[in-house]
Design an enzyme around this catalytic site. Structure first.
Site, PDB file in Angstrom:
ATOM      1  N   ASN A  63       0.829  -1.140   0.155  1.00  0.00           N
ATOM      2  CA  ASN A  63      -0.002  -0.005   0.091  1.00  0.00           C
ATOM      3  C   ASN A  63       0.784   1.181  -0.081  1.00  0.00           C
ATOM      4  O   ASN A  63       1.448   1.461   0.954  1.00  0.00           O
ATOM      5  CB  ASN A  63      -0.955   0.114   1.339  1.00  0.00           C
ATOM      6  N   TRP A  64       1.100   1.818  -1.079  1.00  0.00           N
ATOM      7  CA  TRP A  64       1.869   2.922  -1.348  1.00  0.00           C
ATOM      8  C   TRP A  64       1.513   4.105  -0.661  1.00  0.00           C
ATOM      9  O   TRP A  64       2.128   5.095  -0.342  1.00  0.00           O
ATOM     10  CB  TRP A  64       2.274   3.304  -2.905  1.00  0.00           C
ATOM     11  N   LYS A  65       0.289   4.153  -0.306  1.00  0.00           N
ATOM     12  CA  LYS A  65      -0.487   5.274   0.246  1.00  0.00           C
ATOM     13  C   LYS A  65      -0.276   6.609  -0.515  1.00  0.00           C
ATOM     14  O   LYS A  65      -0.242   6.366  -1.742  1.00  0.00           O
ATOM     15  CB  LYS A  65      -0.006   5.674   1.723  1.00  0.00           C
ATOM     16  N   GLU A  81      -5.851  -5.431  10.254  1.00  0.00           N
ATOM     17  CA  GLU A  81      -4.741  -4.229  10.359  1.00  0.00           C
ATOM     18  C   GLU A  81      -5.150  -3.768  11.664  1.00  0.00           C
ATOM     19  O   GLU A  81      -5.970  -2.578  11.716  1.00  0.00           O
ATOM     20  CB  GLU A  81      -4.742  -3.172   9.128  1.00  0.00           C
ATOM     21  N   GLY A 141       2.172   1.952  10.604  1.00  0.00           N
ATOM     22  CA  GLY A 141       3.037   2.853  10.646  1.00  0.00           C
ATOM     23  C   GLY A 141       3.582   3.325  11.756  1.00  0.00           C
ATOM     24  O   GLY A 141       4.267   4.486  11.909  1.00  0.00           O
ATOM     25  N   GLY A 161       2.708  -1.225   4.360  1.00  0.00           N
ATOM     26  CA  GLY A 161       3.010   0.249   3.957  1.00  0.00           C
ATOM     27  C   GLY A 161       4.253   0.580   3.571  1.00  0.00           C
ATOM     28  O   GLY A 161       4.655   0.288   2.685  1.00  0.00           O
ATOM     29  N   GLY A 162       4.631   1.190   4.773  1.00  0.00           N
ATOM     30  CA  GLY A 162       6.181   1.609   4.723  1.00  0.00           C
ATOM     31  C   GLY A 162       7.378   0.915   3.754  1.00  0.00           C
ATOM     32  O   GLY A 162       8.033   1.265   3.229  1.00  0.00           O
TER      33      GLY A 162
HETATM   34  C1  PEP Z   1      -0.852  -0.174   5.829  1.00  0.00           C
HETATM   35  O1  PEP Z   1      -1.120   1.181   5.677  1.00  0.00           O
HETATM   36  O2  PEP Z   1      -1.894  -0.814   5.436  1.00  0.00           O
HETATM   37  C2  PEP Z   1       0.112  -0.461   6.642  1.00  0.00           C
HETATM   38  C3  PEP Z   1       0.348  -1.741   7.137  1.00  0.00           C
HETATM   39  O3  PEP Z   1       1.229   0.445   6.876  1.00  0.00           O
HETATM   40  P1  PEP Z   1       2.687  -0.010   7.605  1.00  0.00           P
HETATM   41  O4  PEP Z   1       3.009  -1.349   7.023  1.00  0.00           O
HETATM   42  O5  PEP Z   1       3.579   1.305   7.232  1.00  0.00           O
HETATM   43  O6  PEP Z   1       2.265  -0.163   9.181  1.00  0.00           O
END
Ligand code: PEP
Length: 248
Positions: free
Chosen positions: A10-12, A167, A173, A234-235
């Site tokens: 998930n590049w956001k 999640e 994050g 995400g990250g």
């Molecule tokens: C997300 O935004 O779906 C996520 C899991 O982010 P991160 O991996 O950065 O916690």
């Protein structure tokens, strides 16, 4: 039947179109794994160049959002048929950031799930509890509420095709990951909920991801759990490390 693993990034709101193309080139050889569905969920403006950039690779493209109408006077929005036509195969629905910042409630998310399915796009339906809810001991009640509300009117055959991402909001994050036992407990709880709502075959087919600070260091342990079929990342999806998660 064994469930096929799915690792989605998930590049956001990151990556300009040119940065997106460069990232696809950087990750190309690192994310090769025939046993895993690899998905990049990217900002709307990156969809067309990323679809082009991953042609001929094992990477599938996902979107991060869309609006529930097919077309019309909804300035600034994009529709599910538009995503489909552009080559999108997956779409994230119900991410905690959209629930919180854009006030998307479960009734709206239910419409999004149905619209994505109607357009032939696989929903990655997110659910998860806040830290306060976990401490109050209502994690599973809350997640069951989200799943039941978001899947109203969705058939068993449709549910067999979707992806559910657990999640925990407190892990997104933040660098705090749920322990593999905590993640497994909730992912199993989600599967049990699907079995109650539908049947065992549907529960056995639906793919459930964990998401929340998943990275190269913790992916292997999380992915070894029986009810965790993949990750939403995400990250760590924005760097070479993503290849290590895919191959964990
Ligand atoms: C997300 O935004 O779906 C996520 C899991 O982010 P991160 O991996 O950065 O916690």
């Amino acid at each position: 039947m064994a469930r096929r693993r799915i690792i989605a990034g998930n590049w956001k709101m990151n990556m300009t179109p040119s940065q997106a193309v460069a990232l696809c080139a950087e990750l190309k050889d690192l994310v090769v794994n025939d046993a895993v569905d690899v998905v990049y969920c990217v900002p709307a403006i990156d969809i067309v160049p990323v679809v082009e950039a991953v042609k001929g690779t094992n990477v599938h493209v996902g979107a991060e959002n869309f609006y529930i109408e097919d077309k019309g006077a909804y300035t600034g929005e994009i529709s599910a048929p538009m995503l489909k036509d552009a080559g999108v195969e997956y779409v994230i629905i119900g991410h905690s950031e959209r629930r919180e910042y854009f006030k998307e409630d479960d009734a709206f998310l239910n419409k999004k799930v149905k619209k994505a399915l109607e357009a032939g796009i696989t929903p990655i339906l997110c659910c998860g509890e806040s830290l306060e809810q976990r401490e109050m001991g209502v994690t599973m009640d809350w997640i069951r509420f989200q799943i039941k509300s978001d899947l109203v009117g969705v058939t068993a055959d449709q549910v067999k095709t979707i992806v559910i991402a657990y999640e925990p909001i407190w892990a997104i994050g933040t660098g705090k990951t749920a322990t593999s036992d905590q993640a497994q407990e909730v992912c199993k709880g989600i599967r049990d909920c699907i079995a109650e709502m539908y049947d065992d075959a549907t529960a056995a087919a639906v793919r459930i991801q964990y998401g929340g600070s998943m990275n190269a260091g913790n992916a292997k342990e999380l992915l070894a759990k029986e009810d965790i079929d993949g990750g939403l990342i995400g990250g760590a999806s924005l760097k070479a490390e993503f290849g290590s998660v895919v191959n964990a």
